[in-house]
Enzyme design. Structure first.
Site, PDB file in Angstrom:
ATOM      1  N   THR A  17      62.547 -56.691  84.519  1.00  0.00           N
ATOM      2  CA  THR A  17      63.665 -57.446  84.870  1.00  0.00           C
ATOM      3  C   THR A  17      63.881 -58.381  86.150  1.00  0.00           C
ATOM      4  O   THR A  17      64.309 -59.468  86.009  1.00  0.00           O
ATOM      5  CB  THR A  17      65.082 -56.578  85.029  1.00  0.00           C
ATOM      6  OG1 THR A  17      64.982 -55.764  83.840  1.00  0.00           O
ATOM      7  CG2 THR A  17      66.173 -57.110  85.334  1.00  0.00           C
ATOM      8  N   ASP A  61      57.807 -56.761  79.066  1.00  0.00           N
ATOM      9  CA  ASP A  61      58.967 -55.748  79.202  1.00  0.00           C
ATOM     10  C   ASP A  61      58.368 -54.431  79.551  1.00  0.00           C
ATOM     11  O   ASP A  61      57.489 -54.066  78.812  1.00  0.00           O
ATOM     12  CB  ASP A  61      60.015 -55.638  78.236  1.00  0.00           C
ATOM     13  CG  ASP A  61      61.240 -54.896  78.396  1.00  0.00           C
ATOM     14  OD1 ASP A  61      61.141 -53.814  78.613  1.00  0.00           O
ATOM     15  OD2 ASP A  61      62.370 -55.517  78.817  1.00  0.00           O
ATOM     16  N   SER A  63      59.305 -51.473  78.873  1.00  0.00           N
ATOM     17  CA  SER A  63      59.237 -50.478  77.636  1.00  0.00           C
ATOM     18  C   SER A  63      58.098 -50.793  76.853  1.00  0.00           C
ATOM     19  O   SER A  63      57.804 -50.172  75.721  1.00  0.00           O
ATOM     20  CB  SER A  63      60.564 -50.923  76.878  1.00  0.00           C
ATOM     21  OG  SER A  63      60.505 -52.313  76.467  1.00  0.00           O
ATOM     22  N   THR A  93      61.887 -51.399  85.492  1.00  0.00           N
ATOM     23  CA  THR A  93      62.252 -50.125  85.951  1.00  0.00           C
ATOM     24  C   THR A  93      61.870 -49.164  84.658  1.00  0.00           C
ATOM     25  O   THR A  93      61.955 -47.690  85.385  1.00  0.00           O
ATOM     26  CB  THR A  93      63.472 -50.132  86.470  1.00  0.00           C
ATOM     27  OG1 THR A  93      64.659 -50.411  85.288  1.00  0.00           O
ATOM     28  CG2 THR A  93      64.110 -51.190  87.530  1.00  0.00           C
ATOM     29  N   ASP A  94      62.277 -49.233  83.601  1.00  0.00           N
ATOM     30  CA  ASP A  94      62.182 -48.218  82.570  1.00  0.00           C
ATOM     31  C   ASP A  94      60.986 -47.224  82.711  1.00  0.00           C
ATOM     32  O   ASP A  94      61.234 -46.103  82.539  1.00  0.00           O
ATOM     33  CB  ASP A  94      62.558 -48.818  81.144  1.00  0.00           C
ATOM     34  CG  ASP A  94      63.748 -49.203  81.034  1.00  0.00           C
ATOM     35  OD1 ASP A  94      64.810 -48.995  81.498  1.00  0.00           O
ATOM     36  OD2 ASP A  94      63.913 -50.209  79.686  1.00  0.00           O
ATOM     37  N   GLN A 282      63.404 -29.186  82.435  1.00  0.00           N
ATOM     38  CA  GLN A 282      64.475 -30.063  82.127  1.00  0.00           C
ATOM     39  C   GLN A 282      65.188 -30.445  83.260  1.00  0.00           C
ATOM     40  O   GLN A 282      65.699 -31.582  83.263  1.00  0.00           O
ATOM     41  CB  GLN A 282      65.224 -29.720  80.914  1.00  0.00           C
ATOM     42  CG  GLN A 282      64.451 -29.577  79.567  1.00  0.00           C
ATOM     43  CD  GLN A 282      65.385 -29.199  78.471  1.00  0.00           C
ATOM     44  OE1 GLN A 282      66.494 -29.160  78.419  1.00  0.00           O
ATOM     45  NE2 GLN A 282      64.844 -28.699  77.153  1.00  0.00           N
ATOM     46  N   CYS A 283      65.531 -29.526  83.900  1.00  0.00           N
ATOM     47  CA  CYS A 283      66.418 -29.683  85.264  1.00  0.00           C
ATOM     48  C   CYS A 283      65.572 -30.846  86.139  1.00  0.00           C
ATOM     49  O   CYS A 283      64.355 -30.630  86.474  1.00  0.00           O
ATOM     50  CB  CYS A 283      66.722 -28.580  86.070  1.00  0.00           C
ATOM     51  SG  CYS A 283      67.695 -27.287  85.097  1.00  0.00           S
TER      52      CYS A 283
END
Length: 345
Positions: A17, A61, A63, A93-94, A282-283
């Site tokens: 970005t 990008d 991604s 950032t992704d 997952q936390c």
């Protein structure tokens, strides 16, 4: 480095970005070139640093980021390591946390700053965060300790008000300028009116070491994200993936998983076949404690490795790195539980 010498920094532009521009026909953001980015940050000249740049062609990008792109970034650092005091990687950032984690393992013996940054808004927009992030990243890459050695001697993410260890950070927001956070490790620096480094938590490299880059990342690994309703058929299908070598098991809470015999048996059989299974929570905050509950204890008993407080991004890239070294499964499992670059406590 001579304390009076002008810092020499290399910017590695990958896209994202921060360097995007609006397509006049579609209105969609697309990667542009490095000259466009620098034209929108004239303040860089005020830093009085000796700055060069290299770019991936074409810019991508984030991604679309892949291990091949990680290799390109690592090679740019490796090829220019002796000629520059620090490196700034401009990145979307992704997947930034994946790249920062991967580079931390690939760049063995790193003793100079590799600061990864980007932005939530394109740098050409009026109220972009990109300009501040780029300038601050350059200042951090140029910072020195009292003895003249680099202040930062590791891969780190700079975003808005914080500098985070690269293999401890996770993207937390798609909207806020403070998009990243490290939930299980303190910030390396806080950025306000000044840059305030947390000296007690910064990595200190071996001053006698040399940089060696391990380029091969073995991608025969997968995430298994537990959820209520996971079926035996789905689990066994995933575990039967051809050439699979490792699974990052994203479990509940402190490392818990179903106690159903079909689940435990499937995991145990996979481990017996030589598949490494790493248990991460997952936390976003806290750690795996497999002996706290019976459910986690059963996983440990059948050979699942505890990931402690490692992030998912660091877990999967560390697994790629270790298998990329050609190590056998038992050695990989042992190394996953051992801190290599400060990625786990």
């Amino acid at each position: 480095m001579d304390s009076n010498a002008q810092p020499r920094l290399l910017i590695i532009y990958t896209g994202g970005t921060i360097g995007m521009i609006e397509n006049p026909e579609t209105g969609a953001l697309q990667p542009f070139d490095f000259d466009h980015l620098i034209d929108n940050v004239p303040k860089i000249k005020m830093l009085k640093y000796d700055i060069d740049h290299v770019s991936t062609e074409p810019p991508i990008d984030s991604s679309d980021m892949s291990p091949r792109n990680w290799q390109d970034i690592a090679r740019a650092i490796d090829d220019n390591y002796d000629d520059y005091d620090g490196f700034v990687v401009l990145h979307g950032t992704d997947t930034m946390a994946y790249t920062s984690s991967a580079l931390s393992f690939m760049l063995n013996g790193l003793a100079k700053p590799v600061i990864i940054t980007g932005s939530q808004l394109p740098i050409g927009e009026v109220r972009t965060d990109g300009e501040e992030n780029l300038i601050t990243a350059l200042q951090i890459a140029a910072a020195r300790r009292i003895d003249g050695s680099p202040m930062v001697q590791e891969v780190a993410i700079l975003f808005e008000n914080y500098l985070w260890r690269g293999n401890r950070a996770t993207k937390m927001s798609a909207d806020n300028f403070n998009a990243f956070k490290s939930n299980n490790y303190p910030a390396l620096a806080k950025i306000g009116l000044g840059i305030h480094f947390n000296l007690d938590v910064l990595w200190s490299a071996d001053p006698t070491g040399t940089l060696t880059v391990n380029y091969r990342m073995d991608t025969n690994v997968l995430f298994l994200n537990l959820f209520p309703g996971l079926t035996e058929t789905s689990l066994r299908h995933l575990l039967a993936t051809p050439e699979l070598k490792g699974i990052v098991l994203k479990s509940y809470g402190a490392g818990n998983a179903p106690t159903a015999s079909w689940f435990i048996n499937a995991i145990s059989e996979a481990i017996d076949r030589g598949i490494v299974v790493l248990n991460v929570s997952q936390c976003l905050n806290g750690r795996v404690n497999t002996r706290r509950y019976v459910t986690g204890d059963r996983l440990a008993t059948c050979g699942v490795t505890s990931g402690n407080d490692i992030t998912s991004e660091a877990a999967i890239t560390k697994m790629m790195y270790l298998f990329g070294l050609g190590l056998e499964a038992p050695v990989v499992a042992q190394a996953l539980a051992t801190p290599l670059r400060g990625e786990l406590s």
